[in-house]
Design an enzyme around this catalytic site. Structure first.
Site, PDB file in Angstrom:
ATOM      1  N   TYR A  59       0.468  -1.379   0.407  1.00  0.00           N
ATOM      2  CA  TYR A  59       0.028  -0.191  -0.237  1.00  0.00           C
ATOM      3  C   TYR A  59       0.887   1.363   0.513  1.00  0.00           C
ATOM      4  O   TYR A  59       0.369   2.793  -0.483  1.00  0.00           O
ATOM      5  CB  TYR A  59      -1.210   0.563   1.369  1.00  0.00           C
ATOM      6  CG  TYR A  59      -2.016  -0.910   1.037  1.00  0.00           C
ATOM      7  CD1 TYR A  59      -3.357  -1.311   0.174  1.00  0.00           C
ATOM      8  CD2 TYR A  59      -1.672  -2.122   2.575  1.00  0.00           C
ATOM      9  CE1 TYR A  59      -3.985  -2.113  -0.077  1.00  0.00           C
ATOM     10  CE2 TYR A  59      -2.534  -2.998   2.094  1.00  0.00           C
ATOM     11  CZ  TYR A  59      -3.988  -3.359   1.314  1.00  0.00           C
ATOM     12  OH  TYR A  59      -4.484  -4.323   1.457  1.00  0.00           O
ATOM     13  N   LYS A  64     -16.742  15.654  -0.203  1.00  0.00           N
ATOM     14  CA  LYS A  64     -15.738  15.671  -1.146  1.00  0.00           C
ATOM     15  C   LYS A  64     -14.562  15.150  -1.941  1.00  0.00           C
ATOM     16  O   LYS A  64     -14.547  14.866  -2.867  1.00  0.00           O
ATOM     17  CB  LYS A  64     -13.901  16.439   0.344  1.00  0.00           C
ATOM     18  CG  LYS A  64     -13.657  15.697   1.009  1.00  0.00           C
ATOM     19  CD  LYS A  64     -12.511  14.729   0.319  1.00  0.00           C
ATOM     20  CE  LYS A  64     -12.333  13.915   1.500  1.00  0.00           C
ATOM     21  NZ  LYS A  64     -10.732  13.420   1.060  1.00  0.00           N
ATOM     22  N   THR A  74      -8.389  16.875  -3.341  1.00  0.00           N
ATOM     23  CA  THR A  74      -8.731  15.512  -3.204  1.00  0.00           C
ATOM     24  C   THR A  74      -9.322  15.967  -4.650  1.00  0.00           C
ATOM     25  O   THR A  74      -9.004  14.894  -5.999  1.00  0.00           O
ATOM     26  CB  THR A  74      -9.456  15.201  -2.383  1.00  0.00           C
ATOM     27  OG1 THR A  74      -9.261  14.898  -1.160  1.00  0.00           O
ATOM     28  CG2 THR A  74      -9.739  13.436  -3.050  1.00  0.00           C
TER      29      THR A  74
END
Length: 332
Positions: A47, A192, A249
């Site tokens: 990850y 968001k 984001t």
């Protein structure tokens, strides 16, 4: 301070590395193979590849042991699972009989089937627990793992939890602000992600910077309307966990939700995109819940509606954009 981080995804791993530079930190994951790999290499190759973790960071696949590590009054438990795993984790805490005194969660989104925010999930599963809250803000795991500057907000109705979280995280290149608008912070962190998918679609279609700015601004209006209706405060949405996280984001190349939108714009299927992504894209998971909450309260969220049509109704991205552009004029 003793700190346990529950969940070894990219964000949990990055924060565990930060915490281990100053505290007695343990990172837990249920996957024994992942824990063995972390212990051997001090790198989360799955990850967070390329980020070396401190030698002082410990790893454990035993949840009970990790919870006991963070159970003391002067310790902290950091929940880094996705929203989808939060309820089961809280139930397991009860079942094993080890519920840490202070719990802060990192997950962002609404629970898909119940439309609950994380704080509502925790309240339902741990009704007697008082010292808890959420840590959120504009942050990419890779940059935090690399030690780059970041500012986050801990929101809690417990002053003690706020103090404990600041004591744990506020050092090095990380700055922590405090507040008590848990609902506002969580709504910002959820919505968001949906808006980032919309912006990714716009950028993927080559609609330009003007369109991007419009989507972010009108998206912020959608986020604020829903957040206030659910009990958040309007000013929260102009802060780190609202506007700040939305800008990051929606525009950052490290954003998984933005990537989903850009890939959708090329004509790829959602199934194919998510399979290739290899990480959770919370905007996909919670988009339906956001829209359902808005519709149940008669809140206008046209961008969110357009994203849901693209994700779940096979509407072509360009057609969804055209539907937005053809809406009647209205006062801002």
């Amino acid at each position: 301070m003793k700190v346990a981080i529950l969940g070894a995804g990219a964000w949990g791993t990055a924060l565990a590395g930060h915490l281990a530079t100053r505290h007695d930190a343990v990172l837990w994951a249920r996957d024994r193979a992942l824990i063995d790999s972390l212990s051997a290499s001090h790198e989360n190759d799955r990850y967070l590849r390329g980020v070396t973790l401190p030698a002082t960071l410990l790893y454990d696949a035993d949840l009970g042991a990790a919870l006991r590590h963070a159970s003391a009054e002067d310790a902290l438990c950091v929940v880094a699972t996705p929203v989808a795993g939060l309820r089961a984790l809280c139930r397991t805490m009860r079942e094993i009989g080890v519920v840490p005194a202070h719990i802060v969660w990192l997950c962002k989104g609404f629970e898909a089937d119940t439309q609950c925010l994380p704080n509502e999930v925790v309240a339902a599963e741990l009704p007697q627990h008082a010292s808890n809250g959420t840590l959120s803000g504009p942050s990419f795991a890779r940059e935090v793992g690399q030690g780059l500057p970041v500012a986050l907000t801990v929101a809690s109705r417990s002053a003690v939890l706020g103090e404990r979280t600041v004591a744990a995280f506020h050092h090095g290149a990380m700055r922590i602000y405090t507040g008590d608008d848990v609902i506002g912070v969580e709504v910002g962190g959820a919505v968001k992600n949906v808006l980032a998918i919309a912006t990714g679609i716009s950028d993927g279609l080559g609609l330009g910077l003007n369109a991007r700015a419009a989507l972010i601004t009108r998206g912020l209006a959608e986020m604020s309307r829903l957040g206030v209706a659910l009990g958040g405060r309007a000013e929260t949405f102009t802060g780190l966990t609202g506007l700040g996280d939305l800008i990051l984001t929606a525009t950052g190349d490290l954003s998984r939700n933005r990537t989903v939108g850009m890939q959708l714009a090329t004509g790829r299927s959602l199934t194919e995109i998510l399979a290739a992504l290899g990480h959770v894209a919370e905007g996909v998971r919670c988009a339906r819940a956001v829209l359902a909450l808005a519709q149940s309260r008669n809140i206008d969220m046209p961008i969110t509606h357009a994203v849901c049509r693209v994700l779940f109704e096979d509407i072509a991205p360009r057609n969804a954009v055209q539907a937005l552009l053809s809406r009647d004029a209205k006062a801002e």
